[in-house]
Design an enzyme around this catalytic site. Structure first.
Site, PDB file in Angstrom:
ATOM      1  N   ASP A  64     -12.891   4.301   5.989  1.00 23.50           N
ATOM      2  CA  ASP A  64     -11.958   4.088   4.872  1.00 23.50           C
ATOM      3  C   ASP A  64     -12.813   3.997   3.618  1.00 23.50           C
ATOM      4  O   ASP A  64     -13.517   3.005   3.398  1.00 23.50           O
ATOM      5  CB  ASP A  64     -11.172   2.792   5.095  1.00 23.50           C
ATOM      6  CG  ASP A  64     -10.197   2.503   3.956  1.00 23.50           C
ATOM      7  OD1 ASP A  64     -10.284   3.160   2.891  1.00 23.50           O
ATOM      8  OD2 ASP A  64      -9.353   1.605   4.119  1.00 23.50           O
ATOM      9  N   ASN A  91     -14.083  14.396   0.134  1.00 23.57           N
ATOM     10  CA  ASN A  91     -12.746  14.997   0.019  1.00 23.57           C
ATOM     11  C   ASN A  91     -11.626  13.958  -0.042  1.00 23.57           C
ATOM     12  O   ASN A  91     -10.609  14.198  -0.691  1.00 23.57           O
ATOM     13  CB  ASN A  91     -12.508  15.932   1.210  1.00 23.57           C
ATOM     14  CG  ASN A  91     -11.032  16.271   1.370  1.00 23.57           C
ATOM     15  OD1 ASN A  91     -10.509  17.144   0.686  1.00 23.57           O
ATOM     16  ND2 ASN A  91     -10.329  15.566   2.254  1.00 23.57           N
ATOM     17  N   TYR A 160      -4.815   8.912 -11.438  1.00 26.20           N
ATOM     18  CA  TYR A 160      -5.380  10.087 -10.763  1.00 26.20           C
ATOM     19  C   TYR A 160      -6.334  10.814 -11.709  1.00 26.20           C
ATOM     20  O   TYR A 160      -7.453  11.157 -11.337  1.00 26.20           O
ATOM     21  CB  TYR A 160      -4.250  11.019 -10.313  1.00 26.20           C
ATOM     22  CG  TYR A 160      -4.711  12.158  -9.431  1.00 26.20           C
ATOM     23  CD1 TYR A 160      -5.102  11.932  -8.112  1.00 26.20           C
ATOM     24  CD2 TYR A 160      -4.764  13.467  -9.914  1.00 26.20           C
ATOM     25  CE1 TYR A 160      -5.525  12.976  -7.296  1.00 26.20           C
ATOM     26  CE2 TYR A 160      -5.181  14.514  -9.102  1.00 26.20           C
ATOM     27  CZ  TYR A 160      -5.561  14.257  -7.799  1.00 26.20           C
ATOM     28  OH  TYR A 160      -5.976  15.298  -6.991  1.00 26.20           O
ATOM     29  N   LYS A 164     -10.488  11.064 -11.210  1.00 24.55           N
ATOM     30  CA  LYS A 164     -11.161  12.359 -10.995  1.00 24.55           C
ATOM     31  C   LYS A 164     -12.141  12.658 -12.135  1.00 24.55           C
ATOM     32  O   LYS A 164     -13.186  13.279 -11.910  1.00 24.55           O
ATOM     33  CB  LYS A 164     -10.123  13.479 -10.853  1.00 24.55           C
ATOM     34  CG  LYS A 164      -9.263  13.369  -9.595  1.00 24.55           C
ATOM     35  CD  LYS A 164     -10.064  13.499  -8.297  1.00 24.55           C
ATOM     36  CE  LYS A 164      -9.158  13.650  -7.087  1.00 24.55           C
ATOM     37  NZ  LYS A 164      -9.894  13.743  -5.815  1.00 24.55           N
ATOM     38  N   THR A 195      -0.482  21.140   0.646  1.00 28.39           N
ATOM     39  CA  THR A 195      -0.755  20.070   1.616  1.00 28.39           C
ATOM     40  C   THR A 195       0.313  19.000   1.417  1.00 28.39           C
ATOM     41  O   THR A 195       1.240  19.179   0.624  1.00 28.39           O
ATOM     42  CB  THR A 195      -2.137  19.451   1.328  1.00 28.39           C
ATOM     43  OG1 THR A 195      -2.103  18.948  -0.020  1.00 28.39           O
ATOM     44  CG2 THR A 195      -3.252  20.468   1.471  1.00 28.39           C
TER      45      THR A 195
HETATM   46  N1  LIG Z   1      -3.388  19.511  -2.833  1.00 29.59           N
HETATM   47  C1  LIG Z   1      -3.680  19.790  -4.083  1.00 29.59           C
HETATM   48  O1  LIG Z   1      -2.951  20.532  -4.757  1.00 29.59           O
HETATM   49  C2  LIG Z   1      -4.922  19.220  -4.714  1.00 29.59           C
HETATM   50  C3  LIG Z   1      -5.225  19.615  -6.023  1.00 29.59           C
HETATM   51  C4  LIG Z   1      -6.386  19.134  -6.622  1.00 29.59           C
HETATM   52  C5  LIG Z   1      -7.201  18.278  -5.931  1.00 29.59           C
HETATM   53  N2  LIG Z   1      -6.885  17.885  -4.661  1.00 29.59           N
HETATM   54  C6  LIG Z   1      -7.810  16.959  -3.988  1.00 29.59           C
HETATM   55  O2  LIG Z   1      -8.171  17.487  -2.725  1.00 29.59           O
HETATM   56  C7  LIG Z   1      -8.470  16.410  -1.817  1.00 29.59           C
HETATM   57  C8  LIG Z   1      -7.662  16.593  -0.535  1.00 29.59           C
HETATM   58  O3  LIG Z   1      -6.296  16.583  -0.907  1.00 29.59           O
HETATM   59  P1  LIG Z   1      -5.138  17.088   0.071  1.00 29.59           P
HETATM   60  O4  LIG Z   1      -4.273  17.992  -0.734  1.00 29.59           O
HETATM   61  O5  LIG Z   1      -5.696  17.537   1.353  1.00 29.59           O
HETATM   62  O6  LIG Z   1      -4.355  15.698   0.238  1.00 29.59           O
HETATM   63  P2  LIG Z   1      -3.623  15.058   1.508  1.00 29.59           P
HETATM   64  O7  LIG Z   1      -3.016  16.125   2.348  1.00 29.59           O
HETATM   65  O8  LIG Z   1      -2.765  13.996   0.933  1.00 29.59           O
HETATM   66  O9  LIG Z   1      -4.842  14.417   2.341  1.00 29.59           O
HETATM   67  C9  LIG Z   1      -5.571  13.375   1.774  1.00 29.59           C
HETATM   68  C10 LIG Z   1      -6.636  12.965   2.765  1.00 29.59           C
HETATM   69  O10 LIG Z   1      -7.398  11.886   2.175  1.00 29.59           O
HETATM   70  C11 LIG Z   1      -7.380  10.811   3.090  1.00 29.59           C
HETATM   71  N3  LIG Z   1      -7.530   9.510   2.445  1.00 29.59           N
HETATM   72  C12 LIG Z   1      -6.772   8.956   1.469  1.00 29.59           C
HETATM   73  N4  LIG Z   1      -7.237   7.721   1.178  1.00 29.59           N
HETATM   74  C13 LIG Z   1      -8.308   7.505   1.998  1.00 29.59           C
HETATM   75  C14 LIG Z   1      -9.204   6.445   2.188  1.00 29.59           C
HETATM   76  N5  LIG Z   1      -9.105   5.301   1.479  1.00 29.59           N
HETATM   77  N6  LIG Z   1     -10.203   6.575   3.098  1.00 29.59           N
HETATM   78  C15 LIG Z   1     -10.318   7.710   3.814  1.00 29.59           C
HETATM   79  N7  LIG Z   1      -9.487   8.744   3.712  1.00 29.59           N
HETATM   80  C16 LIG Z   1      -8.491   8.643   2.800  1.00 29.59           C
HETATM   81  C17 LIG Z   1      -6.051  10.918   3.821  1.00 29.59           C
HETATM   82  O11 LIG Z   1      -6.072  10.127   4.996  1.00 29.59           O
HETATM   83  P3  LIG Z   1      -4.704   9.463   5.611  1.00 29.59           P
HETATM   84  O12 LIG Z   1      -4.098  10.519   6.483  1.00 29.59           O
HETATM   85  O13 LIG Z   1      -5.220   8.273   6.364  1.00 29.59           O
HETATM   86  O14 LIG Z   1      -3.823   9.103   4.455  1.00 29.59           O
HETATM   87  C18 LIG Z   1      -6.030  12.411   4.077  1.00 29.59           C
HETATM   88  O15 LIG Z   1      -6.876  12.740   5.145  1.00 29.59           O
HETATM   89  C19 LIG Z   1      -8.138  15.119  -2.567  1.00 29.59           C
HETATM   90  O16 LIG Z   1      -9.325  14.570  -3.106  1.00 29.59           O
HETATM   91  C20 LIG Z   1      -7.219  15.603  -3.680  1.00 29.59           C
HETATM   92  O17 LIG Z   1      -7.252  14.732  -4.800  1.00 29.59           O
HETATM   93  C21 LIG Z   1      -5.764  18.338  -4.039  1.00 29.59           C
END
Ligand SMILES: NC(=O)c1ccc[n+]([C@@H]2O[C@H](COP(=O)([O-])OP(=O)(O)OC[C@H]3O[C@@H](n4cnc5c(N)ncnc54)[C@H](OP(=O)(O)O)[C@@H]3O)[C@@H](O)[C@H]2O)c1
Length: 238
Positions: A64, A91, A160, A164, A195
């Protein structure tokens, strides 16, 4: 590179979304992947499925990133086994205040975003820095967002955005200080990816494509960039 020639990569938040796909792509490229998740059962399930899917070695890790104790325990475990690290992909991320006005901020949500998106990545990187420094080709990828770019930053989602932007600052600071040691540190924006995080707002970009730009930075050659911010392999304004 590890002793047996297989590079070791740690991906945080690898149980779903972009992190899971980054872990899959790295395993398919021959990396020994450590797939971490804050829920140990989810880490184990993801590692099992990823290993079967990618045909590579995937090891689960409970981590975590919002917890100092969890980071310390995970770092101690990684120092014992495998005792080396070539790639760190920060990530794990959370969007605690999407759409919230900066004029009426939820400071608890801002703190929560900072704990995961900024402190988590920074603390973990520092806790593993000696292992990375010992690697022949160390790479750190901070998974950021265009929403954290200061130059073109707009309104709303202050926690957010600020978290970032702060993560991007660590990319600049660490890349500068580690450049002479060959540690390449970059920020990546995956784009607007379908996602759990992006899909709720209508994101259409396939997770495979969002992950590819991160994997590119994780597997850069020694003369690759450092201190940059990239989306799909192209520079983004900090
Ligand atoms: N999707 C987009 O459009 C987008 C755009 C720009 C940037 N991003 C960035 O890309 C990265 C991945 O995003 P995603 O779209 O894959 O989001 P997601 O589907 O919501 O997945 C987020 C991941 O982060 C984990 N997480 C959250 N808090 C945590 C903690 N305290 N310790 C460990 N793990 C934690 C979650 O685990 P749990 O399952 O336990 O919650 C999950 O595995 C993030 O940094 C996000 O800000 C995403």
């Amino acid at each position: 590179m590890s002793e047996d020639g297989q590079p070791v990569a740690l991906v945080t938040g690898a149980n779903r979304g972009i992190g899971r796909e980054v872990a899959r792509q790295l395993a398919a490229k021959g990396y020994a992947v450590i797939a971490s998740a804050r829920d140990g059962a989810k880490a184990r399930q993801a590692a099992e499925e990823l290993a079967a899917d990618a045909g590579g070695a995937v090891t689960p890790l409970t981590l975590d990133v919002a917890s100092r104790d969890s980071i310390q325990a995970a770092a101690e475990g990684l120092h014992r086994n495998p005792g080396r690290l070539d790639v760190l992909v920060n990530n794990a991320g959370a969007g605690a205040d999407f759409g919230v006005s900066g004029t009426a901020p939820d400071f608890d949500a801002i703190e929560a975003a900072l704990q995961t998106n900024f402190y988590g990545a920074y603390r973990l990187t520092v806790a593993l820095l000696d292992l990375l420094r010992a690697s022949a080709h160390p790479r750190v990828v901070n998974v950021s967002s265009g929403m954290g770019g200061i130059a073109e930053m707009g309104g709303w989602s202050p926690g957010y955005r600020i978290s970032k932007a702060a993560l991007n600052a660590t990319t600049r600071i660490l890349s500068t200080e580690l450049k002479d040691e060959g540690v390449l540190v970059n920020s990546a924006c995956p784009g607007f990816v379908n996602t759990d995080m992006g899909g709720q707002f209508g994101a259409k970009k396939p997770v495979e494509d969002g992950a590819a730009g991160i994997v590119w930075l994780a597997t850069l050659p020694d003369d690759g960039p450092t201190g940059g911010f990239f989306r799909d392999g192209e520079p983004v304004t900090f």
